[in-house]
Design an enzyme around this catalytic site. Sequence first.
Site, PDB file in Angstrom:
ATOM      1  N   LYS A  22       1.635  -2.920  12.974  1.00  0.00           N
ATOM      2  CA  LYS A  22       2.477  -1.966  12.236  1.00  0.00           C
ATOM      3  C   LYS A  22       1.946  -0.548  12.421  1.00  0.00           C
ATOM      4  O   LYS A  22       2.693   0.379  12.730  1.00  0.00           O
ATOM      5  CB  LYS A  22       2.470  -2.320  10.752  1.00  0.00           C
ATOM      6  CG  LYS A  22       2.964  -1.198   9.827  1.00  0.00           C
ATOM      7  CD  LYS A  22       3.000  -1.604   8.379  1.00  0.00           C
ATOM      8  CE  LYS A  22       1.755  -1.289   7.643  1.00  0.00           C
ATOM      9  NZ  LYS A  22       1.582   0.099   7.206  1.00  0.00           N
ATOM     10  N   ASN A  23       0.607  -0.387  12.250  1.00  0.00           N
ATOM     11  CA  ASN A  23       0.042   0.965  12.224  1.00  0.00           C
ATOM     12  C   ASN A  23      -0.140   1.577  13.603  1.00  0.00           C
ATOM     13  O   ASN A  23      -0.620   2.702  13.720  1.00  0.00           O
ATOM     14  CB  ASN A  23      -1.269   0.973  11.427  1.00  0.00           C
ATOM     15  CG  ASN A  23      -0.992   0.715   9.953  1.00  0.00           C
ATOM     16  OD1 ASN A  23       0.165   0.788   9.509  1.00  0.00           O
ATOM     17  ND2 ASN A  23      -2.008   0.362   9.193  1.00  0.00           N
ATOM     18  N   CYS A 116       0.683   7.323  -3.592  1.00  0.00           N
ATOM     19  CA  CYS A 116       1.123   5.925  -3.711  1.00  0.00           C
ATOM     20  C   CYS A 116       0.068   5.208  -4.560  1.00  0.00           C
ATOM     21  O   CYS A 116      -0.841   5.812  -5.108  1.00  0.00           O
ATOM     22  CB  CYS A 116       1.257   5.276  -2.334  1.00  0.00           C
ATOM     23  SG  CYS A 116      -0.336   5.068  -1.553  1.00  0.00           S
ATOM     24  N   ARG A 121      -3.102  10.443  -1.069  1.00  0.00           N
ATOM     25  CA  ARG A 121      -2.590  10.487   0.304  1.00  0.00           C
ATOM     26  C   ARG A 121      -2.297  11.936   0.733  1.00  0.00           C
ATOM     27  O   ARG A 121      -1.190  12.299   1.080  1.00  0.00           O
ATOM     28  CB  ARG A 121      -1.340   9.617   0.429  1.00  0.00           C
ATOM     29  CG  ARG A 121      -1.450   8.226  -0.151  1.00  0.00           C
ATOM     30  CD  ARG A 121      -2.561   7.372   0.435  1.00  0.00           C
ATOM     31  NE  ARG A 121      -2.395   7.057   1.827  1.00  0.00           N
ATOM     32  CZ  ARG A 121      -1.706   6.020   2.290  1.00  0.00           C
ATOM     33  NH1 ARG A 121      -1.096   5.234   1.466  1.00  0.00           N
ATOM     34  NH2 ARG A 121      -1.608   5.804   3.594  1.00  0.00           N
ATOM     35  N   ASP A 304      -7.922  -1.650   4.777  1.00  0.00           N
ATOM     36  CA  ASP A 304      -6.679  -2.425   4.663  1.00  0.00           C
ATOM     37  C   ASP A 304      -6.944  -3.907   4.503  1.00  0.00           C
ATOM     38  O   ASP A 304      -6.005  -4.682   4.314  1.00  0.00           O
ATOM     39  CB  ASP A 304      -5.787  -2.213   5.889  1.00  0.00           C
ATOM     40  CG  ASP A 304      -5.145  -0.859   5.855  1.00  0.00           C
ATOM     41  OD1 ASP A 304      -4.538  -0.467   6.868  1.00  0.00           O
ATOM     42  OD2 ASP A 304      -5.262  -0.173   4.827  1.00  0.00           O
ATOM     43  N   ARG A 396       7.186  -4.836   3.651  1.00  0.00           N
ATOM     44  CA  ARG A 396       7.037  -3.570   4.364  1.00  0.00           C
ATOM     45  C   ARG A 396       6.043  -3.701   5.509  1.00  0.00           C
ATOM     46  O   ARG A 396       6.140  -2.998   6.515  1.00  0.00           O
ATOM     47  CB  ARG A 396       6.526  -2.473   3.416  1.00  0.00           C
ATOM     48  CG  ARG A 396       7.556  -1.869   2.505  1.00  0.00           C
ATOM     49  CD  ARG A 396       6.992  -0.643   1.814  1.00  0.00           C
ATOM     50  NE  ARG A 396       6.389   0.267   2.783  1.00  0.00           N
ATOM     51  CZ  ARG A 396       5.538   1.239   2.457  1.00  0.00           C
ATOM     52  NH1 ARG A 396       5.186   1.419   1.197  1.00  0.00           N
ATOM     53  NH2 ARG A 396       5.021   2.036   3.378  1.00  0.00           N
TER      54      ARG A 396
END
Length: 424
Positions: A22-23, A116, A121, A304, A396
Amino acid sequence: MDRLLVTGGRRLSGSVRLSGAKNSALKLMAASLLAEGTTVIDNVPRIVDCLTMGEVLEHLGARTEWNGSTLTIDTSGARGVETPYELVRKMRASIVVLGPLLARYRTARVAMPGGCNIGSRKIDLHVKGFERMGVEFSSKHGYLEATAPDLHGAFVTLDFPSVGATENLLMAAVGATGRTVIENAAREPEIQDLASMLIEMGAKIDGAGRTAIEVEGVNDFEPVRHRTIPDRIEASTFAMAACVTAGDIVLEDARADHLELVLDKLDDAGAVIEATERSIRISMDDRPLAVDLVTLPYPGFPTDLQPQMMALLSVVRGTSIITENVFESRFMFVDELNRMGADIRTEGHHAVIRGVERLSAAPVRSLDIRAGAAMIIAALAADGTTEVFDLYHVDRGYEDFDGRLAALGADVRREREPSLVGRA
Ligand code: EPZ
């Protein structure tokens, strides 16, 4: 919003094929804006965040088409330079279109991302670096307006090896006039993947993956076909799910070289790990052991994976200490774990986890992508059926996470949450 019913006690076994990272994919999609024409990116995960980035590109005038996990992006109609709040609100990583828009159009208008559940962030490192490259900013009505008539190379030292700042600045530097050096750059494999695609497009980059990245600006870029690297965070999430159930699984298309420290920690916890060029077999045949870890920028232990590891450590033999150095409030999910009978105390950036024999099922919430995955991991090891709410967070960042867990033997069932309106 969906919820997941997870009944604990099943050992996971079998093999699972990993999705693309994803990243990385999100940034590869943004990089396609640098070239006029049709870019093809393979191994893009079909997850909400990538669909949102697709909407961002469409808003800028590009056309996107999915064919399985292959995404085709035609930028020949892309002329837009604005990314609206309703898209940035859904995914703060949209901010990385700033770099390619400045490189291509020397102007951009991007909604400022909010905070978030894991921290404020900020984007000050992005802005400071861009200003060194001659970008002028003004912020109005929650939008960042950027102009850079003479976008030029610069020597930029990041206060912190920010992944997003490194990527945003890199995507501007490749199209700036002259030479840029990014010192204290982030070194994640996803940065290296982005740099390799940019080089395929015609960029001149040296040092991606090291702390100093050197760039010589060029004027044009060719659209290319590029394959996203596998998702190391997804790989580790499945590995921790296997360990917590004393399971035995094979991760297909895994890059063990992206996971050295994570695999070391799981080995310390008692896992048996067999890695080949493109797969990792991981098994745990007894109750795992306590390990300590600190999260750090790559190649340190990934932040993560902190929540997922916390879930695993909540049922090991012994007491573990986790220190979270990357985000300022990434322990909010600990209360949810303690509601399942975990024994975790947090103090600032430290969490002390005293392993318990068994967790017990409880209704819990997913607070963000990785915390949601952590709750599911905890539920796999809990007595009874846990209800994990707010599953859209997990959707997500993970492609069909529950379907693939079920294929590995987990007892999971997705239910659409009854909406209040329906009950009125
Ligand atoms: C990327 O976020 C990832 N997201 C995050 O993954 C990941 O946790 C993070 O890198 C760290 O590895 C994507 O790639 C889409 P940072 P990013 O800039 O780029 C501070 C997930 O679950 N900072 O490296 O936003 C910041 O507040 C997500 O997949 C500044 O202070 O992370 C944070 O404390 C969650 N000023 C730290 O640096 C800035 O200008 C790391 O942030 C930028 C960052």
